[in-house]
Design a protein around this motif. Structure first.
Motif, PDB file in Angstrom:
ATOM      1  N   SER A  23       0.822  -1.211   0.000  1.00  0.00           N
ATOM      2  CA  SER A  23       0.000   0.000   0.000  1.00  0.00           C
ATOM      3  C   SER A  23       0.857   1.263   0.000  1.00  0.00           C
ATOM      4  N   ASP A  47      -9.377  11.285   0.409  1.00  0.00           N
ATOM      5  CA  ASP A  47      -9.420  10.353  -0.714  1.00  0.00           C
ATOM      6  C   ASP A  47      -8.102  10.390  -1.480  1.00  0.00           C
ATOM      7  N   THR A  48      -7.622   9.199  -1.855  1.00  0.00           N
ATOM      8  CA  THR A  48      -6.388   9.096  -2.630  1.00  0.00           C
ATOM      9  C   THR A  48      -6.649   8.673  -4.072  1.00  0.00           C
ATOM     10  N   LEU A  50      -6.987   5.678  -4.892  1.00  0.00           N
ATOM     11  CA  LEU A  50      -6.428   4.329  -5.018  1.00  0.00           C
ATOM     12  C   LEU A  50      -7.435   3.271  -4.574  1.00  0.00           C
ATOM     13  N   THR A  51      -7.404   2.134  -5.237  1.00  0.00           N
ATOM     14  CA  THR A  51      -8.177   0.972  -4.804  1.00  0.00           C
ATOM     15  C   THR A  51      -7.163  -0.095  -4.431  1.00  0.00           C
ATOM     16  N   LEU A  52      -7.076  -0.397  -3.137  1.00  0.00           N
ATOM     17  CA  LEU A  52      -6.087  -1.349  -2.638  1.00  0.00           C
ATOM     18  C   LEU A  52      -6.758  -2.431  -1.803  1.00  0.00           C
ATOM     19  N   PHE A  69      -4.070   3.222   5.631  1.00  0.00           N
ATOM     20  CA  PHE A  69      -4.871   3.297   4.412  1.00  0.00           C
ATOM     21  C   PHE A  69      -6.185   2.580   4.658  1.00  0.00           C
ATOM     22  N   THR A  71      -9.067   0.957   3.201  1.00  0.00           N
ATOM     23  CA  THR A  71      -9.399   0.358   1.907  1.00  0.00           C
ATOM     24  C   THR A  71     -10.859   0.596   1.524  1.00  0.00           C
ATOM     25  N   GLU A  72     -11.768   0.623   2.500  1.00  0.00           N
ATOM     26  CA  GLU A  72     -13.190   0.799   2.195  1.00  0.00           C
ATOM     27  C   GLU A  72     -13.494   2.201   1.677  1.00  0.00           C
ATOM     28  N   SER A  74     -10.911   4.203   0.178  1.00  0.00           N
ATOM     29  CA  SER A  74      -9.813   4.612  -0.718  1.00  0.00           C
ATOM     30  C   SER A  74      -9.081   5.838  -0.166  1.00  0.00           C
ATOM     31  N   CYS A  97      -7.575  -1.121   8.814  1.00  0.00           N
ATOM     32  CA  CYS A  97      -6.844  -0.381   7.783  1.00  0.00           C
ATOM     33  C   CYS A  97      -5.434  -0.938   7.642  1.00  0.00           C
TER      34      CYS A  97
END
Length: 124
Positions: A23, A47-48, A50-52, A69, A71-72, A74, A97
């Motif tokens: 990540s 918000d970044t 990114l989808t991780l 980070f 993930t839910e 982004s 996270c």
């Protein structure tokens, strides 16, 4: 090799040292980025784009100053104290996270971030 980043907003700035995680590497590849800061109790997130995936070792309760980070959402999550779902003084994130690293210096500097502030993230 650790990744160093700088976060800046109208009232201040902090640096952070990120570990070499999938990540953190993905985030570093998108820098610089400018986002709109959001606050949730004593947490700043943004918000970044990114989808991780959630990584092994993801945590919901972290130390103040952790760079995480979410993930839910982004989003990068920067807790510096209790959130609305914390128990006592803990820093409890909305859900588990990915832990990317730690802020350098006093994470309470994030208290000067206002909801809606522009926030810039770049390599330090």
């Amino acid at each position: 090799m650790d990744i160093r980043i700088r976060l800046s907003w109208p009232a201040g700035q902090l640096t952070a040292t990120l570990d070499e995680t999938p990540s953190a590497t993905a985030l570093a590849a998108t820098l610089p980025l400018v986002a709109t800061a959001r606050t949730w109790g004593e947490e700043v997130y943004f918000d970044t784009g990114l989808t991780l995936a959630l990584e092994d070792g993801a945590q919901q309760v972290v130390e103040p100053g952790t760079v995480a980070f979410w993930t839910e959402g982004s989003a990068l999550a920067l807790p510096y104290g209790p959130t609305p779902i914390s128990r006592g003084t803990e820093s409890r994130l909305a859900s588990p996270c990915n832990v990317l690293g730690r802020l350098d210096g006093d994470p309470r500097a994030l208290d000067t971030v206002r909801d809606g502030d522009p926030l810039r993230v770049e390599r330090a």
